[in-house]
Design an enzyme around this catalytic site. Sequence first.
Site, PDB file in Angstrom:
ATOM      1  N   SER A 145      32.024  28.225 -28.546  1.00  0.00           N
ATOM      2  CA  SER A 145      32.550  27.187 -27.672  1.00  0.00           C
ATOM      3  C   SER A 145      34.068  27.242 -27.686  1.00  0.00           C
ATOM      4  O   SER A 145      34.677  27.831 -28.594  1.00  0.00           O
ATOM      5  CB  SER A 145      32.080  25.814 -28.172  1.00  0.00           C
ATOM      6  OG  SER A 145      32.775  24.756 -27.564  1.00  0.00           O
ATOM      7  N   TYR A 158      30.343  18.318 -33.224  1.00  0.00           N
ATOM      8  CA  TYR A 158      30.116  19.495 -32.383  1.00  0.00           C
ATOM      9  C   TYR A 158      31.179  20.551 -32.653  1.00  0.00           C
ATOM     10  O   TYR A 158      30.867  21.738 -32.832  1.00  0.00           O
ATOM     11  CB  TYR A 158      30.133  19.075 -30.917  1.00  0.00           C
ATOM     12  CG  TYR A 158      29.966  20.214 -29.944  1.00  0.00           C
ATOM     13  CD1 TYR A 158      28.706  20.734 -29.661  1.00  0.00           C
ATOM     14  CD2 TYR A 158      31.067  20.778 -29.295  1.00  0.00           C
ATOM     15  CE1 TYR A 158      28.542  21.781 -28.769  1.00  0.00           C
ATOM     16  CE2 TYR A 158      30.919  21.822 -28.405  1.00  0.00           C
ATOM     17  CZ  TYR A 158      29.656  22.324 -28.145  1.00  0.00           C
ATOM     18  OH  TYR A 158      29.513  23.367 -27.265  1.00  0.00           O
TER      19      TYR A 158
END
Length: 257
Positions: A145, A158
């Site tokens: 990510s 996250y």
Amino acid sequence: MADLFNLSGKVAVVVGGTTGIGRAISFGLADAGADVVSTARREEQVNAAADEIERRGRQTLRVCSDVTSRASIQSLCNAVLAKFQKVDILVNCAGTTKRTPTLTVSEDEWNKILDTNLTGALRACQVFGKHMIERGYGRIINIASLSSFVALHEVAAYSASKAALLSLTRSLAVEWSKKGVTVNAIAPGVFRTALNTELLDNTPRGQEFLMRTPMQRFGNTEELVGAAVYLASDAASFVTGQAITVDGGFLASGVNQ
């Protein structure tokens, strides 16, 4: 040159492969010639993805899986090996997130996110990696990510999971490359999916993502296929421990106006 990217005869498993980025990668690997098992928790989504893979002329299996259960991942691996006798490519796409101020995030929420995004990927890498090491061949691709590199507001769990996933990718590359298994990551920028359209189009957060992306648009999930096919193919035979960022220039961005 085309043969370098040809995946004919390869067998791929895409965990979290029935929606969004995973779905696009599943179909892209199939289009490149691989037989693809696209798996996730929901049976109807597994069946829909399998139908599409078969329409592309490839073989598949309809098997649900849950990355939070090692037994589930082992059953998936056993089923794939029973049908295809091998797994050449593993893509770890399963992920979850929730926006919560870090001061108030509960340990339960934190643990659930890390268990899916990080430990879930480890489970799949261990289960399928054992088979790949025994064969002396494998291609593992983890979906990282932007938050593997930079912080995003109020998604600390996250971000921590994705930063750690990139570190895990490098650790496995160091351990397994001499055994014929490469381990790499793809770090997507901001891609439009069914789940985030409202956020991207109608919130200040979405506008900031757009401003920070020099291409001045969000990605289409199909634009991740090239990186996935490359890392899964013989063209990347000497590439391991790396992250390919597909982000429209986001991480290069400083002042855009």
